[in-house]
Write an enzyme that holds these catalytic residues in place. Sequence first.
Site, PDB file in Angstrom:
ATOM      1  N   ASN A  45      64.907  27.578 -22.074  1.00 46.60           N
ATOM      2  CA  ASN A  45      63.503  27.914 -21.832  1.00 46.60           C
ATOM      3  C   ASN A  45      62.647  26.836 -22.497  1.00 46.60           C
ATOM      4  O   ASN A  45      63.030  26.291 -23.538  1.00 46.60           O
ATOM      5  CB  ASN A  45      63.189  29.289 -22.439  1.00 46.60           C
ATOM      6  N   HIS A  62      58.780  26.067 -24.086  1.00 45.48           N
ATOM      7  CA  HIS A  62      57.611  26.805 -24.580  1.00 45.48           C
ATOM      8  C   HIS A  62      56.613  25.813 -25.190  1.00 45.48           C
ATOM      9  O   HIS A  62      57.014  24.931 -25.959  1.00 45.48           O
ATOM     10  CB  HIS A  62      58.063  27.820 -25.635  1.00 45.48           C
ATOM     11  N   GLU A 115      54.813  17.961 -22.597  1.00 42.53           N
ATOM     12  CA  GLU A 115      55.900  18.866 -22.219  1.00 42.53           C
ATOM     13  C   GLU A 115      56.734  18.278 -21.074  1.00 42.53           C
ATOM     14  O   GLU A 115      57.960  18.307 -21.105  1.00 42.53           O
ATOM     15  CB  GLU A 115      55.272  20.197 -21.803  1.00 42.53           C
ATOM     16  N   LYS A 138      59.486  36.703 -16.799  1.00 45.89           N
ATOM     17  CA  LYS A 138      60.400  37.843 -16.982  1.00 45.89           C
ATOM     18  C   LYS A 138      61.588  37.381 -17.813  1.00 45.89           C
ATOM     19  O   LYS A 138      61.760  36.188 -18.040  1.00 45.89           O
ATOM     20  CB  LYS A 138      60.935  38.298 -15.615  1.00 45.89           C
ATOM     21  N   GLY A 196      54.679  25.316 -11.298  1.00 44.69           N
ATOM     22  CA  GLY A 196      55.775  24.406 -11.037  1.00 44.69           C
ATOM     23  C   GLY A 196      55.495  22.972 -11.440  1.00 44.69           C
ATOM     24  O   GLY A 196      56.104  22.041 -10.912  1.00 44.69           O
ATOM     25  N   SER A 197      54.602  22.768 -12.416  1.00 51.01           N
ATOM     26  CA  SER A 197      54.332  21.372 -12.805  1.00 51.01           C
ATOM     27  C   SER A 197      55.555  20.745 -13.473  1.00 51.01           C
ATOM     28  O   SER A 197      55.821  19.551 -13.294  1.00 51.01           O
ATOM     29  CB  SER A 197      53.094  21.271 -13.705  1.00 51.01           C
ATOM     30  N   ASP A 257      61.200  34.017 -25.758  1.00 52.22           N
ATOM     31  CA  ASP A 257      60.977  32.858 -26.642  1.00 52.22           C
ATOM     32  C   ASP A 257      61.835  32.911 -27.895  1.00 52.22           C
ATOM     33  O   ASP A 257      61.397  32.570 -28.999  1.00 52.22           O
ATOM     34  CB  ASP A 257      59.491  32.756 -27.019  1.00 52.22           C
TER      35      ASP A 257
HETATM   36  C1  GRF Z   1      54.760  25.734 -19.262  1.00 48.99           C
HETATM   37  O1  GRF Z   1      53.686  25.476 -20.104  1.00 48.99           O
HETATM   38  C2  GRF Z   1      55.945  26.249 -20.060  1.00 48.99           C
HETATM   39  O2  GRF Z   1      56.009  25.737 -21.350  1.00 48.99           O
HETATM   40  C3  GRF Z   1      55.685  27.715 -20.110  1.00 48.99           C
HETATM   41  O3  GRF Z   1      55.127  28.022 -18.848  1.00 48.99           O
HETATM   42  C4  GRF Z   1      54.466  26.870 -18.315  1.00 48.99           C
HETATM   43  C5  GRF Z   1      55.015  26.624 -16.931  1.00 48.99           C
HETATM   44  O4  GRF Z   1      54.242  25.686 -16.248  1.00 48.99           O
HETATM   45  N1  GRF Z   1      56.877  28.455 -20.445  1.00 48.99           N
HETATM   46  P1  GRF Z   1      54.676  25.145 -14.812  1.00 48.99           P
HETATM   47  O5  GRF Z   1      54.904  26.344 -13.896  1.00 48.99           O
HETATM   48  O6  GRF Z   1      55.917  24.334 -14.985  1.00 48.99           O
HETATM   49  O7  GRF Z   1      53.513  24.335 -14.360  1.00 48.99           O
END
Ligand code: GRF
Length: 194
Positions: free
Chosen positions: A108, A110, A180, A92, A13-14, A151
Amino acid sequence: MTLRLGIVTSHEGSNLRAIVEAWRTGSLDAEPRVVISNNRDSGALSFAREAGIPGSYLSPTTHPDAESLDEAILHALRDHDVELVLLLGYMKKLGPKTLAAFPGKVLNIHPALLPKYGGKGMYGIYVHEAVIAAGDKVTGVTIHLADDEYDHGRIVAQTKMAVLPDDTPKSLQERVREREHEFLIETLQKLSLA
Ligand code: GRF
């Protein structure tokens, strides 16, 4: 207009934390209305509880039938009047009813430059290992519309960053993760103004 977000996630959940911080400090006009996780012990769900955001644990354990899980996720999103769904590390696929209910409104994120380094099994450190093994000099972050393939779906926004000569998968993962978070907030802020 404040964007009403539904977050669907499996892990830490970062990204959710980054959104909540940006929302609370006023740099993002988007409010997480509900956090849905298929992992009862996810950092995202415990953070949601601490932050006072409604959380729902919905998984094949709570709903063994795929259609009823799809419906439960859709109801949770509708109950909280969500307008934009964010898959943030959701391991999922969303079901067909939920996808059909939010056309063009499921994103999404990535940690690579899709269409490279995406698909089943390409998550977490594996993405960055693959980038380094290929000798790529550039990597990045992709935000795209989600569909029924991992993806896959139209790319909405992408940002590039350098792979440094002494990068390890871990160091690259950490740098991409930081970028990100910023990029997600920047992109959501643009969408909230659109
Ligand atoms: C992130 O790196 C995102 O790009 C990928 O999964 C990770 C999720 O990280 N799809 P978090 O749970 O938000 O910390």
